[in-house]
Design a protein around this motif. Structure first.
Motif, PDB file in Angstrom:
ATOM      1  N   VAL A  54       0.844  -1.204   0.000  1.00  0.00           N
ATOM      2  CA  VAL A  54       0.000   0.000   0.000  1.00  0.00           C
ATOM      3  C   VAL A  54       0.876   1.250   0.000  1.00  0.00           C
ATOM      4  N   LYS A  55       1.893   1.286   0.851  1.00  0.00           N
ATOM      5  CA  LYS A  55       2.762   2.464   0.906  1.00  0.00           C
ATOM      6  C   LYS A  55       3.532   2.669  -0.391  1.00  0.00           C
ATOM      7  N   ALA A  56       3.845   1.592  -1.081  1.00  0.00           N
ATOM      8  CA  ALA A  56       4.564   1.710  -2.351  1.00  0.00           C
ATOM      9  C   ALA A  56       3.688   2.345  -3.436  1.00  0.00           C
ATOM     10  N   ARG A  57       2.363   2.229  -3.298  1.00  0.00           N
ATOM     11  CA  ARG A  57       1.454   2.751  -4.316  1.00  0.00           C
ATOM     12  C   ARG A  57       0.713   4.015  -3.876  1.00  0.00           C
ATOM     13  N   TRP A  58       0.856   4.420  -2.624  1.00  0.00           N
ATOM     14  CA  TRP A  58       0.076   5.529  -2.074  1.00  0.00           C
ATOM     15  C   TRP A  58       0.571   6.865  -2.620  1.00  0.00           C
ATOM     16  N   GLN A  59      -0.319   7.682  -3.094  1.00  0.00           N
ATOM     17  CA  GLN A  59      -0.095   9.036  -3.600  1.00  0.00           C
ATOM     18  C   GLN A  59       1.114   9.141  -4.535  1.00  0.00           C
ATOM     19  N   PRO A  60       1.052   8.514  -5.684  1.00  0.00           N
ATOM     20  CA  PRO A  60       2.191   8.540  -6.610  1.00  0.00           C
ATOM     21  C   PRO A  60       2.498   9.936  -7.155  1.00  0.00           C
ATOM     22  N   GLN A  61       1.487  10.775  -7.334  1.00  0.00           N
ATOM     23  CA  GLN A  61       1.740  12.120  -7.846  1.00  0.00           C
ATOM     24  C   GLN A  61       2.432  12.990  -6.808  1.00  0.00           C
ATOM     25  N   ILE A  62       2.042  12.858  -5.552  1.00  0.00           N
ATOM     26  CA  ILE A  62       2.699  13.607  -4.464  1.00  0.00           C
ATOM     27  C   ILE A  62       4.143  13.148  -4.340  1.00  0.00           C
ATOM     28  N   ARG A  63       4.366  11.839  -4.433  1.00  0.00           N
ATOM     29  CA  ARG A  63       5.714  11.269  -4.362  1.00  0.00           C
ATOM     30  C   ARG A  63       6.583  11.813  -5.497  1.00  0.00           C
ATOM     31  N   ALA A  64       6.046  11.828  -6.717  1.00  0.00           N
ATOM     32  CA  ALA A  64       6.807  12.323  -7.873  1.00  0.00           C
ATOM     33  C   ALA A  64       7.100  13.817  -7.730  1.00  0.00           C
ATOM     34  N   LYS A  65       6.130  14.563  -7.222  1.00  0.00           N
ATOM     35  CA  LYS A  65       6.328  16.008  -7.031  1.00  0.00           C
ATOM     36  C   LYS A  65       7.418  16.284  -5.987  1.00  0.00           C
ATOM     37  N   ALA A  66       7.444  15.512  -4.911  1.00  0.00           N
ATOM     38  CA  ALA A  66       8.465  15.690  -3.868  1.00  0.00           C
ATOM     39  C   ALA A  66       9.855  15.385  -4.418  1.00  0.00           C
ATOM     40  N   ARG A  67       9.966  14.303  -5.200  1.00  0.00           N
ATOM     41  CA  ARG A  67      11.259  13.965  -5.817  1.00  0.00           C
ATOM     42  C   ARG A  67      11.705  15.061  -6.775  1.00  0.00           C
ATOM     43  N   GLN A  68      10.771  15.552  -7.582  1.00  0.00           N
ATOM     44  CA  GLN A  68      11.091  16.591  -8.565  1.00  0.00           C
ATOM     45  C   GLN A  68      11.540  17.873  -7.870  1.00  0.00           C
ATOM     46  N   GLN A  69      10.854  18.251  -6.814  1.00  0.00           N
ATOM     47  CA  GLN A  69      11.225  19.471  -6.088  1.00  0.00           C
ATOM     48  C   GLN A  69      12.611  19.326  -5.452  1.00  0.00           C
ATOM     49  N   ALA A  70      12.895  18.170  -4.873  1.00  0.00           N
ATOM     50  CA  ALA A  70      14.216  17.944  -4.265  1.00  0.00           C
ATOM     51  C   ALA A  70      15.305  17.964  -5.333  1.00  0.00           C
ATOM     52  N   ALA A  71      14.999  17.440  -6.515  1.00  0.00           N
ATOM     53  CA  ALA A  71      15.991  17.341  -7.585  1.00  0.00           C
ATOM     54  C   ALA A  71      16.209  18.651  -8.325  1.00  0.00           C
ATOM     55  N   THR A  72      15.283  19.591  -8.217  1.00  0.00           N
ATOM     56  CA  THR A  72      15.431  20.843  -8.951  1.00  0.00           C
ATOM     57  C   THR A  72      15.721  22.048  -8.066  1.00  0.00           C
ATOM     58  N   THR A  73      15.069  22.142  -6.916  1.00  0.00           N
ATOM     59  CA  THR A  73      15.254  23.351  -6.101  1.00  0.00           C
ATOM     60  C   THR A  73      15.633  23.097  -4.657  1.00  0.00           C
ATOM     61  N   GLY A  74      15.116  22.035  -4.051  1.00  0.00           N
ATOM     62  CA  GLY A  74      15.255  21.866  -2.614  1.00  0.00           C
ATOM     63  C   GLY A  74      16.507  21.164  -2.140  1.00  0.00           C
ATOM     64  N   GLY A  75      16.961  20.173  -2.866  1.00  0.00           N
ATOM     65  CA  GLY A  75      18.078  19.372  -2.394  1.00  0.00           C
ATOM     66  C   GLY A  75      17.621  18.351  -1.377  1.00  0.00           C
ATOM     67  N   ILE A  76      18.572  17.703  -0.737  1.00  0.00           N
ATOM     68  CA  ILE A  76      18.269  16.659   0.236  1.00  0.00           C
ATOM     69  C   ILE A  76      19.235  16.785   1.413  1.00  0.00           C
ATOM     70  N   VAL A  77      18.761  16.475   2.606  1.00  0.00           N
ATOM     71  CA  VAL A  77      19.580  16.542   3.811  1.00  0.00           C
ATOM     72  C   VAL A  77      19.858  15.111   4.268  1.00  0.00           C
ATOM     73  N   ILE A  78      21.125  14.816   4.528  1.00  0.00           N
ATOM     74  CA  ILE A  78      21.519  13.505   5.039  1.00  0.00           C
ATOM     75  C   ILE A  78      21.972  13.685   6.478  1.00  0.00           C
ATOM     76  N   ASP A  79      21.365  12.910   7.373  1.00  0.00           N
ATOM     77  CA  ASP A  79      21.791  12.871   8.768  1.00  0.00           C
ATOM     78  C   ASP A  79      22.321  11.464   9.000  1.00  0.00           C
ATOM     79  N   THR A  80      23.599  11.352   9.324  1.00  0.00           N
ATOM     80  CA  THR A  80      24.199  10.026   9.456  1.00  0.00           C
ATOM     81  C   THR A  80      25.196   9.975  10.598  1.00  0.00           C
ATOM     82  N   ARG A  81      25.345   8.776  11.107  1.00  0.00           N
ATOM     83  CA  ARG A  81      26.423   8.472  12.051  1.00  0.00           C
ATOM     84  C   ARG A  81      27.121   7.260  11.463  1.00  0.00           C
TER      85      ARG A  81
END
Length: 185
Positions: free
Chosen positions: A75-102
């Motif tokens: 269910v989670k893999a198929r839930w809101q595919p357009q929202i998922r695509a929009k979030a990826r597109q925004q991160a890839a074009t304007t927002g970037g991504i934050v990595i928090d790691t140890r």
């Protein structure tokens, strides 16, 4: 279990505007609508078609643990595919991504520098082109090792080289023994 792949997927799921169905019958009805039939859902979840029909009619409400996990994942893999695509597109074009790691992070550098790997806790904002590379590689089916290499390149550029302002001779970052990693858009 893919540490980087699952982490990227969790970051995208934070962008959902509505919660996914919670109960097993509601999840089953959602999958039946998405896959257009009970037979396809039964094959996907490796259960009988009659069992799917009984979940849809609310005759069964509590699945066994392994079925519940498969149901939630599908269910989670198929839930809101357009929202998922929009979030990826925004991160890839304007927002970037934050990595928090140890993790154990070291680097290869010219003689005379202290390049020993050590456990570090880093929170690094990567520019959009690294987000695009990570999501592109993930969708192309890249292994966890390949995603880790892309993240290591981003950490090298943004943390160690400070966007090109220092450590210009830094060759390679070793990113191993990951204790924790989390992504955020």
């Amino acid at each position: 279990m893919s540490l980087f792949g699952d982490g990227l997927e969790a970051a995208v799921q934070k962008a959902f505007t509505r919660p996914a169905p919670k109960s097993a019958p509601a999840r089953m009805r959602y999958l039946v609508r998405q896959l257009k039939g009970t037979k396809a859902v039964a094959q996907l979840l490796r259960i009988s078609q009659r069992t799917v029909e009984r979940y849809v009619k609310d005759q069964i409400k509590k699945p066994r643990p392994d079925l519940a996990a498969r149901l939630e994942r599908e269910v989670k893999a198929r839930w809101q595919p357009q929202i998922r695509a929009k979030a990826r597109q925004q991160a890839a074009t304007t927002g970037g991504i934050v990595i928090d790691t140890r993790a154990r992070i070291g680097y290869t550098a010219p003689v005379g520098s202290t390049d020993d790997a050590r456990i570090r806790h880093l929170t690094v904002a990567l520019p959009p082109h690294y987000a695009a590379r990570l999501f592109g590689a993930q969708q192309a089916g890249a292994s966890d090792q390949q995603l880790q290499q892309i993240a290591a390149e981003g950490i090298r550029e943004m943390y160690f080289q400070d966007g090109g302002r220092r450590a210009g001779q830094l060759e390679e970052v070793r990113f191993t023994d990951i204790e924790h990693i989390e992504f955020d858009l």
